[in-house]
Design a protein around this motif. Structure first.
Motif, PDB file in Angstrom:
ATOM      1  N   ALA A  53      29.965  38.236  57.933  1.00 23.73           N
ATOM      2  CA  ALA A  53      29.441  39.610  57.938  1.00 23.73           C
ATOM      3  C   ALA A  53      29.868  40.327  56.661  1.00 23.73           C
ATOM      4  N   LYS A  54      31.102  40.099  56.249  1.00 21.04           N
ATOM      5  CA  LYS A  54      31.604  40.791  55.048  1.00 21.04           C
ATOM      6  C   LYS A  54      30.823  40.341  53.812  1.00 21.04           C
ATOM      7  N   VAL A  55      30.640  39.034  53.682  1.00 21.39           N
ATOM      8  CA  VAL A  55      29.947  38.529  52.488  1.00 21.39           C
ATOM      9  C   VAL A  55      28.491  39.023  52.480  1.00 21.39           C
TER      10      VAL A  55
ATOM     11  N   ALA B 108      25.645  40.382  30.734  1.00 23.03           N
ATOM     12  CA  ALA B 108      26.044  41.570  31.507  1.00 23.03           C
ATOM     13  C   ALA B 108      27.483  41.425  31.977  1.00 23.03           C
ATOM     14  N   ARG B 109      28.117  42.549  32.143  1.00 22.24           N
ATOM     15  CA  ARG B 109      29.477  42.519  32.678  1.00 22.24           C
ATOM     16  C   ARG B 109      29.443  42.571  34.201  1.00 22.24           C
ATOM     17  N   TYR B 110      30.472  42.027  34.803  1.00 21.51           N
ATOM     18  CA  TYR B 110      30.759  42.271  36.224  1.00 21.51           C
ATOM     19  C   TYR B 110      32.269  42.322  36.322  1.00 21.51           C
TER      20      TYR B 110
ATOM     21  N   ALA C   1      44.193  38.770  50.953  1.00 22.91           N
ATOM     22  CA  ALA C   1      44.554  39.521  49.737  1.00 22.91           C
ATOM     23  C   ALA C   1      43.327  40.177  49.126  1.00 22.91           C
ATOM     24  N   ILE C   2      42.186  39.508  49.161  1.00 19.58           N
ATOM     25  CA  ILE C   2      40.966  40.128  48.606  1.00 19.58           C
ATOM     26  C   ILE C   2      40.623  41.377  49.424  1.00 19.58           C
ATOM     27  N   GLY C   3      40.623  41.238  50.753  1.00 20.94           N
ATOM     28  CA  GLY C   3      40.283  42.394  51.591  1.00 20.94           C
ATOM     29  C   GLY C   3      41.253  43.545  51.350  1.00 20.94           C
TER      30      GLY C   3
ATOM     31  N   CYS D 210      39.321  52.909  46.574  1.00 16.25           N
ATOM     32  CA  CYS D 210      40.007  53.945  45.801  1.00 16.25           C
ATOM     33  C   CYS D 210      39.144  54.396  44.620  1.00 16.25           C
ATOM     34  N   ASN D 211      38.507  53.436  43.976  1.00 15.25           N
ATOM     35  CA  ASN D 211      37.654  53.736  42.816  1.00 15.25           C
ATOM     36  C   ASN D 211      36.316  54.350  43.247  1.00 15.25           C
ATOM     37  N   GLN D 212      35.829  53.948  44.413  1.00 13.75           N
ATOM     38  CA  GLN D 212      34.447  54.274  44.757  1.00 13.75           C
ATOM     39  C   GLN D 212      34.277  55.514  45.630  1.00 13.75           C
TER      40      GLN D 212
ATOM     41  N   PRO E 206      35.483  58.484  45.091  1.00 13.39           N
ATOM     42  CA  PRO E 206      35.056  59.589  44.213  1.00 13.39           C
ATOM     43  C   PRO E 206      33.622  59.418  43.684  1.00 13.39           C
ATOM     44  N   LEU E 207      33.148  58.164  43.627  1.00 16.33           N
ATOM     45  CA  LEU E 207      31.780  57.950  43.131  1.00 16.33           C
ATOM     46  C   LEU E 207      30.721  58.429  44.124  1.00 16.33           C
ATOM     47  N   CYS E 208      31.143  58.666  45.382  1.00 10.33           N
ATOM     48  CA  CYS E 208      30.197  59.241  46.367  1.00 10.33           C
ATOM     49  C   CYS E 208      29.744  60.621  45.883  1.00 10.33           C
TER      50      CYS E 208
ATOM     51  N   GLU F 261      42.377  53.717  25.964  1.00 10.94           N
ATOM     52  CA  GLU F 261      41.527  52.640  25.423  1.00 10.94           C
ATOM     53  C   GLU F 261      40.223  52.541  26.207  1.00 10.94           C
ATOM     54  N   SER F 262      39.867  53.617  26.880  1.00 10.72           N
ATOM     55  CA  SER F 262      38.655  53.619  27.701  1.00 10.72           C
ATOM     56  C   SER F 262      37.569  54.453  27.003  1.00 10.72           C
ATOM     57  N   PRO F 263      36.663  53.792  26.274  1.00  9.84           N
ATOM     58  CA  PRO F 263      35.714  54.550  25.453  1.00  9.84           C
ATOM     59  C   PRO F 263      34.723  55.389  26.262  1.00  9.84           C
ATOM     60  N   ASN F 264      34.489  54.989  27.523  1.00  6.23           N
ATOM     61  CA  ASN F 264      33.427  55.678  28.278  1.00  6.23           C
ATOM     62  C   ASN F 264      33.909  56.815  29.175  1.00  6.23           C
TER      63      ASN F 264
ATOM     64  N   VAL G  33      39.785  37.627  30.298  1.00  8.81           N
ATOM     65  CA  VAL G  33      38.815  37.489  31.392  1.00  8.81           C
ATOM     66  C   VAL G  33      37.492  38.149  30.999  1.00  8.81           C
ATOM     67  N   LEU G  34      37.566  39.326  30.372  1.00  9.77           N
ATOM     68  CA  LEU G  34      36.340  40.016  29.948  1.00  9.77           C
ATOM     69  C   LEU G  34      35.579  39.208  28.897  1.00  9.77           C
ATOM     70  N   ALA G  35      36.330  38.436  28.114  1.00  8.88           N
ATOM     71  CA  ALA G  35      35.683  37.629  27.065  1.00  8.88           C
ATOM     72  C   ALA G  35      35.130  36.321  27.631  1.00  8.88           C
TER      73      ALA G  35
HETATM   74  N1  FAQ Z   1      36.035  44.236  34.719  1.00 11.39           N
HETATM   75  O1  FAQ Z   1      35.407  52.714  29.100  1.00 11.39           O
HETATM   76  P1  FAQ Z   1      35.741  51.941  30.321  1.00 11.39           P
HETATM   77  C1  FAQ Z   1      33.364  45.476  44.249  1.00 11.39           C
HETATM   78  C2  FAQ Z   1      34.618  47.306  30.896  1.00 11.39           C
HETATM   79  S1  FAQ Z   1      34.433  46.395  43.315  1.00 11.39           S
HETATM   80  C3  FAQ Z   1      35.064  44.051  33.790  1.00 11.39           C
HETATM   81  O2  FAQ Z   1      36.920  52.379  31.105  1.00 11.39           O
HETATM   82  P2  FAQ Z   1      33.926  52.697  32.455  1.00 11.39           P
HETATM   83  C4  FAQ Z   1      33.569  45.424  45.755  1.00 11.39           C
HETATM   84  C5  FAQ Z   1      33.650  48.463  31.041  1.00 11.39           C
HETATM   85  O3  FAQ Z   1      32.526  48.066  31.768  1.00 11.39           O
HETATM   86  C6  FAQ Z   1      34.203  45.995  41.593  1.00 11.39           C
HETATM   87  N2  FAQ Z   1      34.776  44.972  32.853  1.00 11.39           N
HETATM   88  O4  FAQ Z   1      34.427  51.800  31.217  1.00 11.39           O
HETATM   89  C7  FAQ Z   1      33.767  44.058  46.264  1.00 11.39           C
HETATM   90  C8  FAQ Z   1      33.387  48.801  29.604  1.00 11.39           C
HETATM   91  O5  FAQ Z   1      32.482  47.840  29.050  1.00 11.39           O
HETATM   92  P3  FAQ Z   1      31.067  48.234  28.396  1.00 11.39           P
HETATM   93  C9  FAQ Z   1      33.100  46.735  40.896  1.00 11.39           C
HETATM   94  C10 FAQ Z   1      35.502  46.111  32.872  1.00 11.39           C
HETATM   95  O6  FAQ Z   1      32.609  52.186  32.861  1.00 11.39           O
HETATM   96  C11 FAQ Z   1      34.976  43.712  46.838  1.00 11.39           C
HETATM   97  C12 FAQ Z   1      34.725  48.536  28.931  1.00 11.39           C
HETATM   98  O7  FAQ Z   1      35.436  47.654  29.793  1.00 11.39           O
HETATM   99  N3  FAQ Z   1      33.285  48.144  40.939  1.00 11.39           N
HETATM  100  O8  FAQ Z   1      32.501  44.959  43.640  1.00 11.39           O
HETATM  101  C13 FAQ Z   1      36.483  46.359  33.815  1.00 11.39           C
HETATM  102  O9  FAQ Z   1      34.055  54.143  32.157  1.00 11.39           O
HETATM  103  C14 FAQ Z   1      35.198  42.432  47.335  1.00 11.39           C
HETATM  104  C15 FAQ Z   1      35.522  49.798  28.693  1.00 11.39           C
HETATM  105  O10 FAQ Z   1      35.960  50.395  29.930  1.00 11.39           O
HETATM  106  C16 FAQ Z   1      32.646  48.965  40.081  1.00 11.39           C
HETATM  107  O11 FAQ Z   1      31.902  48.528  39.219  1.00 11.39           O
HETATM  108  C17 FAQ Z   1      36.746  45.373  34.766  1.00 11.39           C
HETATM  109  N4  FAQ Z   1      37.703  45.503  35.705  1.00 11.39           N
HETATM  110  O12 FAQ Z   1      34.995  52.363  33.604  1.00 11.39           O
HETATM  111  C18 FAQ Z   1      32.775  43.094  46.221  1.00 11.39           C
HETATM  112  C19 FAQ Z   1      32.872  50.428  40.295  1.00 11.39           C
HETATM  113  N5  FAQ Z   1      37.017  47.584  33.570  1.00 11.39           N
HETATM  114  O13 FAQ Z   1      30.126  48.524  29.516  1.00 11.39           O
HETATM  115  C20 FAQ Z   1      32.986  41.786  46.709  1.00 11.39           C
HETATM  116  C21 FAQ Z   1      32.014  51.279  39.413  1.00 11.39           C
HETATM  117  C22 FAQ Z   1      36.372  48.066  32.483  1.00 11.39           C
HETATM  118  O14 FAQ Z   1      31.316  49.470  27.571  1.00 11.39           O
HETATM  119  C23 FAQ Z   1      34.209  41.465  47.282  1.00 11.39           C
HETATM  120  N6  FAQ Z   1      32.430  51.231  38.046  1.00 11.39           N
HETATM  121  N7  FAQ Z   1      35.467  47.178  32.069  1.00 11.39           N
HETATM  122  O15 FAQ Z   1      30.666  47.023  27.640  1.00 11.39           O
HETATM  123  C24 FAQ Z   1      33.408  52.014  37.517  1.00 11.39           C
HETATM  124  O16 FAQ Z   1      34.021  52.813  38.206  1.00 11.39           O
HETATM  125  C25 FAQ Z   1      33.674  51.906  36.051  1.00 11.39           C
HETATM  126  O17 FAQ Z   1      32.570  51.298  35.441  1.00 11.39           O
HETATM  127  C26 FAQ Z   1      34.991  51.147  35.697  1.00 11.39           C
HETATM  128  C27 FAQ Z   1      35.099  51.067  34.167  1.00 11.39           C
HETATM  129  C28 FAQ Z   1      36.185  51.904  36.242  1.00 11.39           C
HETATM  130  C29 FAQ Z   1      34.980  49.723  36.240  1.00 11.39           C
END
Ligand code: FAQ
Length: 323
Positions: free
Chosen positions: A79-81, A114-116, A132-134, A143-145, A147-149, A213-216, A279-281
């Motif tokens: 159900a979770k997946v 694309a990033r994930y 641990a994942i849960g 915690c992150n999401q 506020p996104l509401c 170091e967060s450009p966005n 990891v990002l690279a």
């Molecule tokens: N991984 O300037 P910022 C889930 C990138 S939860 C990879 O700080 P921003 C649930 C960033 O994209 C996970 N890349 O960027 C689940 C940017 O690259 P770009 C997903 C990362 O956007 C649970 C660059 O670094 N949640 O899926 C990461 O202001 C269990 C500079 O960073 C979301 O996406 C990272 N960790 O802040 C599913 C939440 N961190 O695009 C299955 C929505 C940063 O310039 C099982 N997203 N980068 O090339 C956000 O809140 C924001 O986009 C952040 C990044 C906080 C992730």
């Protein structure tokens, strides 16, 4: 009479003023509203990355569906997946309202453009990883999401409301898996602690790079997309984890974790940002495997997409001839 070019400038200025006004009032921007190109691009970037994270995020846990320790655990994990797939769909739909096609987003993902989220590039060798994942990954996601509401873009904020409700159940099921293991045998307790040791630091990296170091961040906060900075949310998350770790009986793997009375927050060790950038690279433990599997799934699903498109075409023809 105003020349058409001037009229466009005037119209643009009025549209920009209306947009600025809506943001200043903390109101919602809807798909029909004019919005600056940079706002649209930022949203497409964040929402599509988020959608891809949900879809790729199905893989580490699906690894355990056929090996869950009981029928009950298997049903819960399934159900979770499935929920994660649903989250991806809401988010792709929200991104589509900004003018990007789903095919294009999918293409960017499978071509590795694309990033994930970094977190889904770690492996899941034991059952305790599901706990641990849960607990940690879904906990960080909530915690992150939450506020996104309140994100200024309507379709994104509304999708997040539903997603957060489901994430809350996900977090609890992870906590409960760990609790059960921690109340079990010595080997089970060790397995739970080992999973927490491996997932703790990567879960803190989910919040993104440090604020300086967060450009966005600055622009996203000015547009009311993000409500808190990466470091603020990370700090809040650690504050939530400490009492929960005590209930579980697990140790958070940071020798410098200590309450700072003056700051009213936990001090912690420096995060290994080299690992994050690796990891990002694309050089994390499972990056290549995750993309390979996504490509395969996309190819295997081609016949479903074709059948659905053909069905839609026939339905449209039927409706036309009825009209
Ligand atoms: N991984 O300037 P910022 C889930 C990138 S939860 C990879 O700080 P921003 C649930 C960033 O994209 C996970 N890349 O960027 C689940 C940017 O690259 P770009 C997903 C990362 O956007 C649970 C660059 O670094 N949640 O899926 C990461 O202001 C269990 C500079 O960073 C979301 O996406 C990272 N960790 O802040 C599913 C939440 N961190 O695009 C299955 C929505 C940063 O310039 C099982 N997203 N980068 O090339 C956000 O809140 C924001 O986009 C952040 C990044 C906080 C992730």
């Amino acid at each position: 009479m105003t020349a058409p070019a001037d009229l466009t400038v005037v119209e643009n200025e009025a549209a920009q003023a209306r947009f600025d006004d809506l943001i200043a009032q903390d109101s919602r921007i809807e798909p029909r509203d004019w919005m600056p190109d940079a706002y649209r691009k930022t949203l497409i970037r964040q929402i599509s990355q988020h959608a891809h994270s949900e879809i790729i995020g199905m893989q580490p846990e699906s690894n355990w569906i056929s090996r869950a320790p009981s029928l009950k655990r298997k049903a819960i994990l399934l159900a979770k997946v499935q929920d994660e797939a649903g989250h991806g769909l809401y988010l792709y739909s929200a991104a589509q309202t900004l003018g990007i096609g789903r095919e294009e987003m999918m293409q960017q993902l499978i071509e590795g453009r694309a990033r994930y989220s970094s977190i889904f590039n770690y492996t899941t060798p034991t059952w305790a990883d599901m706990g641990a994942i849960g607990w940690l990954v879904d906990g960080a996601a909530i915690c992150n999401q939450v506020p996104l509401c309140r994100a200024s873009y309507g379709p994104y904020g509304r999708a997040m409301v539903r997603i957060c409700k489901e994430e809350s159940f996900h977090q609890r099921q992870g906590f409960e898996i760990l609790l059960e293991l921690m109340q079990g045998t010595e080997a089970q307790r060790e397995m739970a602690q080992d999973a927490v040791n491996r997932w703790y630091w990567p879960s803190l990296m989910m919040f993104g790079p440090p604020d300086d170091e967060s450009p966005n961040s600055a622009q996203s906060m000015a547009w009311n997309i993000k409500r808190f900075s990466n470091d603020d949310l990370r700090q809040r998350f650690v504050g939530m984890l400490v009492p929960q770790a005590e209930v579980l009986g697990v140790t958070l793997p940071d020798p410098n974790l200590a309450w700072n009375e003056e700051r009213q927050a936990y001090d912690m060790s420096e995060i290994d940002w080299t690992e994050f950038h690796e990891v990002l690279a694309g050089r994390g433990p499972a990056n290549a495997e995750r993309l390979r599997r996504r490509r395969e799934a996309h190819e295997e699903g081609a016949w479903v997409r074709e059948a659905a498109a053909e069905y839609a075409r026939k339905q449209a023809l039927k409706q036309q001839s009825a009209a």
